[in-house]
Structure formats: C-alpha cells, structure tokens
Write an enzyme that holds these catalytic residues in place. Structure first.
Site, short mmCIF file in Angstrom:
data_model
loop_
_atom_site.label_atom_id
_atom_site.label_comp_id
_atom_site.label_asym_id
_atom_site.label_seq_id
_atom_site.Cartn_x
_atom_site.Cartn_y
_atom_site.Cartn_z
N CYS A 1 32.62 44.40 27.58
CA CYS A 1 33.56 43.44 27.24
C CYS A 1 32.83 42.02 26.79
O CYS A 1 33.57 41.19 26.54
CB CYS A 1 34.79 43.26 28.14
SG CYS A 1 34.18 42.63 29.86
N TYR B 1 30.99 50.84 38.02
CA TYR B 1 32.25 49.99 37.69
C TYR B 1 33.21 50.68 37.39
O TYR B 1 34.01 50.61 36.12
CB TYR B 1 31.81 48.84 36.84
CG TYR B 1 30.37 48.31 36.93
CD1 TYR B 1 30.14 47.00 37.62
CD2 TYR B 1 29.33 48.87 36.50
CE1 TYR B 1 29.09 46.74 37.77
CE2 TYR B 1 28.01 48.41 36.57
CZ TYR B 1 27.98 47.22 37.24
OH TYR B 1 26.90 46.77 37.48
N GLU C 1 32.83 51.55 42.67
CA GLU C 1 33.37 50.39 42.25
C GLU C 1 33.62 49.28 43.70
O GLU C 1 33.62 49.82 44.85
CB GLU C 1 34.93 50.92 41.93
CG GLU C 1 36.28 49.87 42.24
CD GLU C 1 36.12 48.77 40.83
OE1 GLU C 1 35.70 48.86 39.80
OE2 GLU C 1 36.37 47.58 41.48
N GLN D 1 42.90 48.59 32.00
CA GLN D 1 42.60 47.98 30.75
C GLN D 1 43.86 47.46 30.18
O GLN D 1 45.03 48.22 30.51
CB GLN D 1 41.83 48.95 29.87
CG GLN D 1 40.51 49.43 30.16
CD GLN D 1 39.62 48.39 29.64
OE1 GLN D 1 39.98 47.48 29.15
NE2 GLN D 1 38.54 48.65 29.95
N CYS E 1 45.17 32.55 22.22
CA CYS E 1 45.02 33.27 20.74
C CYS E 1 44.18 32.50 20.02
O CYS E 1 44.75 31.95 19.04
CB CYS E 1 46.34 33.81 20.17
SG CYS E 1 47.16 34.92 21.54
N CYS F 1 52.68 31.85 16.99
CA CYS F 1 53.32 31.27 18.31
C CYS F 1 53.58 29.91 18.28
O CYS F 1 52.73 29.15 17.68
CB CYS F 1 52.07 31.62 19.30
SG CYS F 1 52.69 31.19 20.79
N CYS G 1 47.74 26.46 23.87
CA CYS G 1 47.46 27.29 25.04
C CYS G 1 45.95 27.96 24.72
O CYS G 1 45.51 28.01 23.50
CB CYS G 1 48.32 28.69 25.03
SG CYS G 1 47.89 30.13 25.46
N CYS H 1 55.04 35.33 26.04
CA CYS H 1 54.13 35.24 25.27
C CYS H 1 53.91 36.49 24.37
O CYS H 1 54.56 37.64 24.76
CB CYS H 1 52.84 35.42 26.39
SG CYS H 1 51.21 36.11 25.59
N ASP I 1 30.45 50.13 32.81
CA ASP I 1 31.62 49.33 32.26
C ASP I 1 31.80 48.32 32.96
O ASP I 1 32.78 47.94 33.71
CB ASP I 1 32.81 50.47 32.19
CG ASP I 1 33.95 49.49 31.52
OD1 ASP I 1 33.85 48.56 31.05
OD2 ASP I 1 34.76 50.02 31.48
N1 SAH Z 1 35.95 51.59 33.93
C1 SAH Z 1 37.02 51.03 34.54
C2 SAH Z 1 37.01 49.41 35.14
C3 SAH Z 1 36.26 48.53 34.27
S1 SAH Z 1 36.46 46.94 34.53
C4 SAH Z 1 38.06 50.86 33.50
O1 SAH Z 1 37.95 51.00 32.27
O2 SAH Z 1 39.32 50.91 34.12
C5 SAH Z 1 35.01 46.29 35.50
C6 SAH Z 1 35.28 46.91 36.99
O3 SAH Z 1 34.17 46.61 37.89
C7 SAH Z 1 36.39 46.39 37.71
O4 SAH Z 1 37.21 47.22 38.39
C8 SAH Z 1 35.62 45.30 38.78
O5 SAH Z 1 36.53 45.21 40.00
C9 SAH Z 1 34.26 46.16 39.20
N2 SAH Z 1 33.34 45.44 39.48
C10 SAH Z 1 33.06 44.18 39.30
N3 SAH Z 1 31.64 43.77 40.03
C11 SAH Z 1 31.29 44.98 40.55
C12 SAH Z 1 29.95 45.40 41.41
N4 SAH Z 1 28.86 44.60 41.24
N5 SAH Z 1 29.83 46.89 41.47
C13 SAH Z 1 31.00 47.67 41.23
N6 SAH Z 1 32.06 47.38 40.82
C14 SAH Z 1 32.32 45.95 40.26
#
Ligand code: SAH
Length: 474
Positions: A428, A327, A348, A298, A82, A73, A79, A164, A401
C-alpha cells in the site's frame, strides 16, 4: 523573490506524493500549494519560504485546469482525507500511476515502461461510498461542542462530519445516535490534554456482501457506561434493507497515544465479529470471513476482490505448491492460496486476527492452512531455523502484504534464504515497495509483472501487486 505573506502567481505543473500542487515561479523557486490541480494557474499567499522552495496557501484560482472538477464534499480542503477530489478520476488515476512509476525508478532504480504497469481502476459507480469501515474521532470542536468527524489535515482538531461520502450511509444514523446517547447519559468525550472523558472514537464496519454491521466505541474507561441503554437504542435504529447490526463491542484504550484501538475488544451484543464473503474474480470461488474489531480488513471490497484475484494469478498455483502468506490478517489471501495449493502458512502480529484466520479456515472447510501469531521478521527466521529440512522451509511462493512501512530486513533476508520460485509483493506504499524490491532484486529476484490497483479513489493512496521470480543467479 517572493517574501513571506506576499501574494504570487504560479502555474501548477506537478503534484507531490501527498497531493499538493507544485509550481515554479520565474525566479526558479518551487512552490507547494494544497488544494490545487495540475494545470491550474493560481494566486497564492507565501506561508513558509525556504532556500529553494516554499509553501503557499491558495487564494484564488485564476485559470482552472481542464482536469478540475467540482469537489463533492462540503468540507473539501479542510479534512485531511480526499486530497484528489478536485481532479477528474482519469487525472487521479494518471497521477497515481506516475507516483508508483516514479517511486520504483527513484527509490528502487527500476525503470518500468508505463505500458507494462497494469492498472485496475475503480468502477465508475464506486468512486464514492466504497469504504466498508469508518473511524470517527469524537471530541469537541473549536466552539466547545461535542462532535464527531475527522481530524483537519495533520492536526487533532475535529471538523464535524456525520456523513463522509466515502463511507456507507448507515454511518450517519449510527453516529447521530451515539452523540444523542452521550448527551442523554452525560457521557463526556475524551480530552487529550487532561486525559479525562470517555468517548474517543467510534468504529463502524459493514460487510458489503452480508449486510452485517459492527459498532465499536473506543473508550478511555475499563467499562462502557450505560452499556444496556447503548445497545438497546442502537437496535432500535432503522437500517436500510439488507443491513443489520450483528456485532456491538467496545475497546478500552486508556493510553495517551495516537493508536486508535485498545488491545482487546469486549462483545456486548451479537457476535464478537461480523462476516463478509470475498469472491475471486472470474471464478465461482468464494470464502466467508469473520472479522473482529481489532483485525485488519481491506476497506474497499470491490477493489479488494480485483487485487486478491491478481495476487492469486501472480502466485501461479497448480495445487502442488507450498506457500507462505506474511502479514496475513484474518487469512484473506492465505485461504485462497490454501484452496489452490498443497499447504499454506500465514503469519500475523495481531492475535485476534489469527483467531479469526483459524476460524475462517474451519468454517470454510480448509484444512491445509496453518497460522502463526507474531512478527513476520521474528516468526519466519525462527521457524526456518527449526524446520530447515521440511517442505515449508522451501516454499514455491511467498506472498507478503505488509503495512506502509514495508518489510523488515530480517524478513526479506529470510525470504531470500528460503528462496521461493516466486514472491508476490502486495503493497500500500510504493516507496517502501521500491526499497524492498531493490533488496530482493539484488539477491536473485527479478520483477516479472506489476499492477497498480486503485483501492482508495479520491485520495493519494494506491495499492500495488508485483510478481517476482527467482532468476537463479545466486
Ligand atoms: N493480507 C491481509 C492484511 C494486510 S494489512 C489482508 O489483505 O487483509 C497488514 C497486516 O500486517 C495487518 O493485519 C497488520 O496487523 C499486520 N502486521 C503489521 N506488522 C506486522 C509484522 N511485523 N509482522 C506480521 N504482521 C504484521
């Protein structure tokens, strides 16, 4: 002893979690130097000197590491994105694996042998152009010209970049168009210092399996000025074969904050979402998803399919189970779980994502999924108190997640009380993952399997999925 502004020579032997090279000089001093690679011998300028460590700026590479490659890049090193692009992909992946294992050990006290952490590297032809989402800040550069690009690492000054290489090629022509539209209709970029101006960010998303594109300006105004002209011009752009603009919305964000998106999105062309299709690896199963501008999705679809497939394998479903997906975003994991279980519940925080999740269940004919809007750490305990005798209160599997900060303790505490046979933790950030795994493992769970999945080639970030089982000791 090296003093500030002195030049020194050092060999890089390690790398920080953020991707800065680490080396030790003979006086026992530890140096952090960005844009270096393990194995480089470099000359650096001492920028900041603390008691036992300091930060240096790379001046010259005296002897390059055998793992060093030419950065792809033009704005490499400037930046914030990366951090690992001067490293071969093998070295990048080895770094991430070490980072995950170190965090699990240092923070969680789990000493997992290297060969037991499975890995899902990215495919060789998907190391670039893998991102389905771009969020370009719009503002002025140092010379005062209106521009779009990326923030220089840890700052708010914009480095121009209209293409990018992690993103799709369509971004360039859409971005060029938006800048020309601003010029033509005299629409000013937002200025943080004065709070004046309109354009803040441009969000572009593409469904890789459908070719549908979403364009969503984030603005410091209640309404998008020259809305009709904006849409008309966008629709005249020629897109590569298979791609088309399916959704134009805008989001008002009139607050002086680091949060990019506003609380709502207003649709002004097409549908208020794009669709994409996710396949489960090694099966014929696929599910169609609607994703609106405010919903999480994602960013690397190829690796996402590998990650979800692994999470589903770890869930070990036979069709009889009750499962929770905390989540859950737009229900991406929940709906695959629902297809393979008796009942799935999703939680969520973003209301628009739950709207998508409910619609996604409907358009895929999935009737055994139920979704709740709210914080996992509030919804789950409240639901559990009210429904203690129901099947949902004693699930077989709970999938989590969470975002980088991990799970709230209230959420983990309720998981332990609900005592599912298995917990599948998708993460993550391996530091908060390690912390949360320690909590669960001190209360009756054991790590059975773990996988690191490279969702973000060229960056220091790494996704993980872990399967925990209840060991009956509590
Ligand atoms: N499992 C999904 C999203 C994962 S990302 C996927 O793979 O697409 C994490 C998610 O948690 C996001 O959508 C975010 O809005 C949500 N989030 C963040 N804080 C939260 C909380 N305290 N309770 C519930 N959801 C939450």
């Amino acid at each position: 002893m090296t003093l500030k502004n002195e030049i020194f020579k050092v060999k890089i032997t390690d790398m920080s979690d953020e991707g800065a090279g680490i080396g030790k000089t003979e006086d026992g001093f530890t140096w952090f130097i960005k844009n270096t690679v393990i194995g480089d011998t470099v000359e650096a300028l001492a920028m900041k000197v603390k008691k036992n460590y300091g930060f240096g700026r790379l001046v010259k590479i005296i002897e390059p590491s055998p793992e060093r490659v030419e950065p792809f890049c033009r704005i490499a090193g400037r930046c914030g994105g990366c951090q690992l692009q001067a490293m071969s992909y093998e070295a990048q992946f080895a770094f991430k694996k070490r980072k995950v294992l170190n965090n699990l050990s240092r923070i969680g006290g789990f000493d997992i042998p290297e060969e037991e952490l499975e890995i899902l590297p990215a495919d060789k032809d998907k190391l670039l152009r893998y991102r389905n989402k771009a969020q370009f800040p719009i503002g002025r550069n140092k010379e005062g010209q209106v521009t779009a690009g990326f923030y220089a690492g840890r700052t708010h000054s914009i480095i121009s970049c209209d293409d990018c290489l992690l993103g799709v090629p369509e971004n360039k022509c859409i971005l060029e168009y938006v800048l020309s539209w601003m010029k033509r209709y005299k629409i000013e970029p937002y200025d943080e210092a004065t709070g004046k101006g309109v354009m803040r960010h441009l969000l572009i998303r593409k469904g890789f399996n459908t070719g549908e594109i979403m364009v969503c300006p984030v603005i410091n105004s209640k309404k998008l000025p020259c809305e009709k002209e904006f849409v008309d011009g966008l629709l005249k752009l020629s897109m590569p074969e298979g791609a088309h603009i399916a959704c134009v919305s805008y989001s008002s964000n009139m607050e002086n904050t680091n949060v990019i998106m506003g609380k709502e999105a207003v649709n002004i062309f097409g549908r208020p979402y794009i669709e994409d299709v996710i396949r489960r690896e090694g099966t014929n199963e696929n599910i169609r998803f609607r994703i609106s501008p405010l919903s999480f999705y994602q960013v690397n679809p190829a690796q996402m399919e590998k990650l979800y497939s692994r999470a589903l394998d770890y869930a070990g479903l036979t069709g009889k189970e009750t499962v929770w997906d905390l989540y859950c975003g737009t229900g991406t994991i929940s709906l695959f779980l629902a297809r393979n279980a008796k009942k799935a519940y999703g939680v969520e925080i973003i209301p628009q994502a739950i709207e998508n999740a409910r619609e996604n269940a409907r358009i895929n004919g999935i009737e055994n999924a139920e979704f709740f809007v709210g914080k996992a750490e509030e919804v789950l305990p409240e639901w559990y108190e009210k429904n203690r005798d129901s099947e949902g209160a004693h699930p077989d599997v709970i999938v989590v997640d969470p975002p980088r900060k991990g799970c709230d303790e209230q959420c983990l505490e309720t998981i332990v009380r609900m005592s599912p046979e298995r917990v599948v933790y998708v993460s993550c950030d391996s530091a908060t993952l390690a912390r949360d795994l320690r909590y669960l493992c001190d209360r009756g769970y054991e790590i059975k399997k773990a996988t690191a999945c490279d969702m973000f080639p060229m960056t220091v970030h790494c996704e993980c999925v872990v399967r925990l089982e209840r060991n009956g000791k509590y």
